[in-house]
Design an enzyme around this catalytic site. Structure first.
Site, PDB file in Angstrom:
ATOM      1  N   PRO A  75       0.851  -1.202   0.000  1.00 40.40           N
ATOM      2  CA  PRO A  75       0.000   0.000   0.000  1.00 40.40           C
ATOM      3  C   PRO A  75       0.878   1.241   0.000  1.00 40.40           C
ATOM      4  CG  PRO A  75       0.020  -1.028   2.183  1.00 40.40           C
ATOM      5  CD  PRO A  75       0.816  -1.916   1.270  1.00 40.40           C
ATOM      6  N   ALA A 134       0.297   5.479  -0.063  1.00 41.95           N
ATOM      7  CA  ALA A 134      -0.623   6.611  -0.103  1.00 41.95           C
ATOM      8  C   ALA A 134      -0.311   7.498  -1.301  1.00 41.95           C
ATOM      9  CB  ALA A 134      -0.508   7.405   1.193  1.00 41.95           C
ATOM     10  N   CYS A 144       2.278   3.473   9.972  1.00 36.90           N
ATOM     11  CA  CYS A 144       2.432   4.792   9.362  1.00 36.90           C
ATOM     12  C   CYS A 144       3.175   5.740  10.308  1.00 36.90           C
ATOM     13  CB  CYS A 144       1.067   5.367   8.990  1.00 36.90           C
ATOM     14  SG  CYS A 144       1.216   7.006   8.279  1.00 36.90           S
TER      15      CYS A 144
HETATM   16  C1  FMN Z   1       4.940   7.187  -0.839  1.00 39.95           C
HETATM   17  C2  FMN Z   1       4.699   6.045   0.116  1.00 39.95           C
HETATM   18  C3  FMN Z   1       3.447   5.876   0.666  1.00 39.95           C
HETATM   19  C4  FMN Z   1       3.219   4.828   1.564  1.00 39.95           C
HETATM   20  N1  FMN Z   1       1.963   4.644   2.056  1.00 39.95           N
HETATM   21  C5  FMN Z   1       1.710   3.596   2.864  1.00 39.95           C
HETATM   22  C6  FMN Z   1       0.392   3.325   3.323  1.00 39.95           C
HETATM   23  O1  FMN Z   1      -0.582   4.016   2.985  1.00 39.95           O
HETATM   24  N2  FMN Z   1       0.236   2.255   4.150  1.00 39.95           N
HETATM   25  C7  FMN Z   1       1.275   1.457   4.534  1.00 39.95           C
HETATM   26  O2  FMN Z   1       1.080   0.504   5.286  1.00 39.95           O
HETATM   27  N3  FMN Z   1       2.516   1.671   4.100  1.00 39.95           N
HETATM   28  C8  FMN Z   1       2.752   2.706   3.269  1.00 39.95           C
HETATM   29  N4  FMN Z   1       4.011   2.897   2.786  1.00 39.95           N
HETATM   30  C9  FMN Z   1       5.087   1.914   3.139  1.00 39.95           C
HETATM   31  C10 FMN Z   1       5.167   0.811   2.074  1.00 39.95           C
HETATM   32  O3  FMN Z   1       4.001   0.042   2.040  1.00 39.95           O
HETATM   33  C11 FMN Z   1       6.370  -0.118   2.321  1.00 39.95           C
HETATM   34  O4  FMN Z   1       6.185  -0.865   3.492  1.00 39.95           O
HETATM   35  C12 FMN Z   1       7.697   0.652   2.430  1.00 39.95           C
HETATM   36  O5  FMN Z   1       7.786   1.634   1.417  1.00 39.95           O
HETATM   37  C13 FMN Z   1       8.913  -0.283   2.333  1.00 39.95           C
HETATM   38  O6  FMN Z   1       8.904  -1.015   1.156  1.00 39.95           O
HETATM   39  P1  FMN Z   1       9.710  -0.599  -0.202  1.00 39.95           P
HETATM   40  O7  FMN Z   1      11.158  -0.461   0.151  1.00 39.95           O
HETATM   41  O8  FMN Z   1       9.400  -1.750  -1.118  1.00 39.95           O
HETATM   42  O9  FMN Z   1       9.128   0.702  -0.663  1.00 39.95           O
HETATM   43  C14 FMN Z   1       4.264   3.938   1.912  1.00 39.95           C
HETATM   44  C15 FMN Z   1       5.533   4.125   1.347  1.00 39.95           C
HETATM   45  C16 FMN Z   1       5.758   5.152   0.452  1.00 39.95           C
HETATM   46  C17 FMN Z   1       7.129   5.303  -0.162  1.00 39.95           C
END
Ligand code: FMN
Length: 328
Positions: free
Chosen positions: A16, A18, A100
């Site tokens: 997810p 945002a 979050c």
């Molecule tokens: C722009 C952005 C928005 C995010 N929004 C959410 C969210 O709404 N809910 C959530 O659980 N995690 C949110 N995350 C965290 C991601 O789901 C994820 O756990 C985190 O980015 C680490 O994974 P990655 O290295 O693959 O990005 C967000 C991350 C980013 C970069």
């Protein structure tokens, strides 16, 4: 892979995010094999008060399945009511955000603030579990700070209250998005639980995905930032999991075609004005690292019409093709 009674075609999911993981983005990820997508986090207060904005986040389609709806909040009764609402609307899975780190959210006691309050975590999960039958997950961070890592304890509480899987992004709240995700912690949580554990954090390639599965023993993986401007990552991961040969690198033509499709879908959803605006951040990601990318982005920064933007994209990508040296 199974989460509760939900059977999934593979164990590669879209995280997810945002402002990013709307219906259009999820549809693109699914087109490359992603087995489970999540909405961005939706306010449980917004849902129970029926605010239009919160309901917009739930927009979906028949092909957008299976869909996990992520909700956030602090009050166990309100979260349980919100869970009931989204289950009635057809969510295939409900995830509760406990990770979050945004101040505005923490201030209300929601998101990662829950990690500081295990009793409340228990109260939330008891109420939600009593309110819905659909598969239920929680998404957590490591803990509040380096000296307060409690993901394994929170995950164990979740298992006790009948949660069907735990998703862990192993960074602390204090860390934000800096440094590295501590995959070691994913292994620890996996060892402690019998329900599935899904790892999130720092997967940027098929190699990373395989490594996370191998090193941590987690049951599934979630890709977030690695999918920005790169929906093909799901195909790469799934192919390498199946030990098939890796698809050839994405060509300039495919990239341009994807941008056109992504923009058209966004405009179909949001209209031309808002659609072009929404697409801007994706345009940045699709052209990141390409030769002359920064210059190109600068040249279209104030473009508001779809046709104008598409012809600028076409001209830019044609120039890349001519030179045949697309990546810096
Ligand atoms: C722009 C952005 C928005 C995010 N929004 C959410 C969210 O709404 N809910 C959530 O659980 N995690 C949110 N995350 C965290 C991601 O789901 C994820 O756990 C985190 O980015 C680490 O994974 P990655 O290295 O693959 O990005 C967000 C991350 C980013 C970069």
């Amino acid at each position: 892979m199974k989460i509760g009674n939900l059977t999934l075609k593979n164990n590669v999911f879209l995280a997810p995010m945002a402002g990013i993981t709307d219906l259009v983005f999820r549809t693109l990820a699914r087109g490359y094999g992603c087995a489970l997508c999540f909405t961005e986090m939706v306010s449980s207060n917004g849902l129970t008060r029926r605010t239009q904005r919160s309901y917009r986040y739930l927009e979906s389609s028949v092909d957008d399945r299976p869909l996990g709806v992520q909700i956030f909040g602090a009050d166990p009764d309100v979260i349980a009511d919100a869970a009931h609402i989204v289950a009635d609307m057809g969510a295939d899975l409900i995830d509760i955000n406990m990770g979050c780190p945004v101040k505005k959210v923490l201030k209300t006691g929601a998101g990662a603030a829950l990690l500081k309050d295990p009793l409340r975590v228990g109260a939330v999960l008891r109420k939600v579990r009593a309110s819905v039958d659909v598969p239920l997950t929680i998404k957590i961070r490591s803990g509040w700070e380096r000296h307060g890592i409690n993901a394994a304890d929170i995950a164990a509480i979740a298992e006790d209250y009948g949660v069907d899987a735990v998703i862990l992004h192993p960074r602390t709240v204090e860390q934000g998005f800096s440094g590295f995700a501590d995959w070691e912690l994913i292994s620890m949580v996996k060892k402690r639980l019998t329900i599935p554990v899904i790892g999130s954090g720092d997967i940027r390639s098929a190699k990373d995905a395989l490594r996370m599965l191998h090193v941590t023993g987690c049951d599934g993986i979630m890709v977030g930032r690695g999918a920005l401007g790169n929906p093909w990552i799901f195909r790469e991961i799934i192919n390498s999991l199946a030990s098939e040969s890796m698809p050839l690198p994405v060509t300039i033509k495919e990239r341009e075609e994807m941008m056109r499709r992504h923009l058209n879908m966004t405009i179909r959803d949001s209209g031309e004005d808002l659609g072009v605006k929404k697409f801007r951040k994706h345009l940045l990601w699709y052209t990141k690292g390409l030769k002359g990318g920064a210059q190109f982005r600068q040249s279209v920064v104030s473009v508001r019409e779809k046709e104008f933007l598409l012809s600028a994209v076409h001209a830019y990508f044609s120039s890349l093709e001519e030179h045949d040296d697309m990546v810096i």
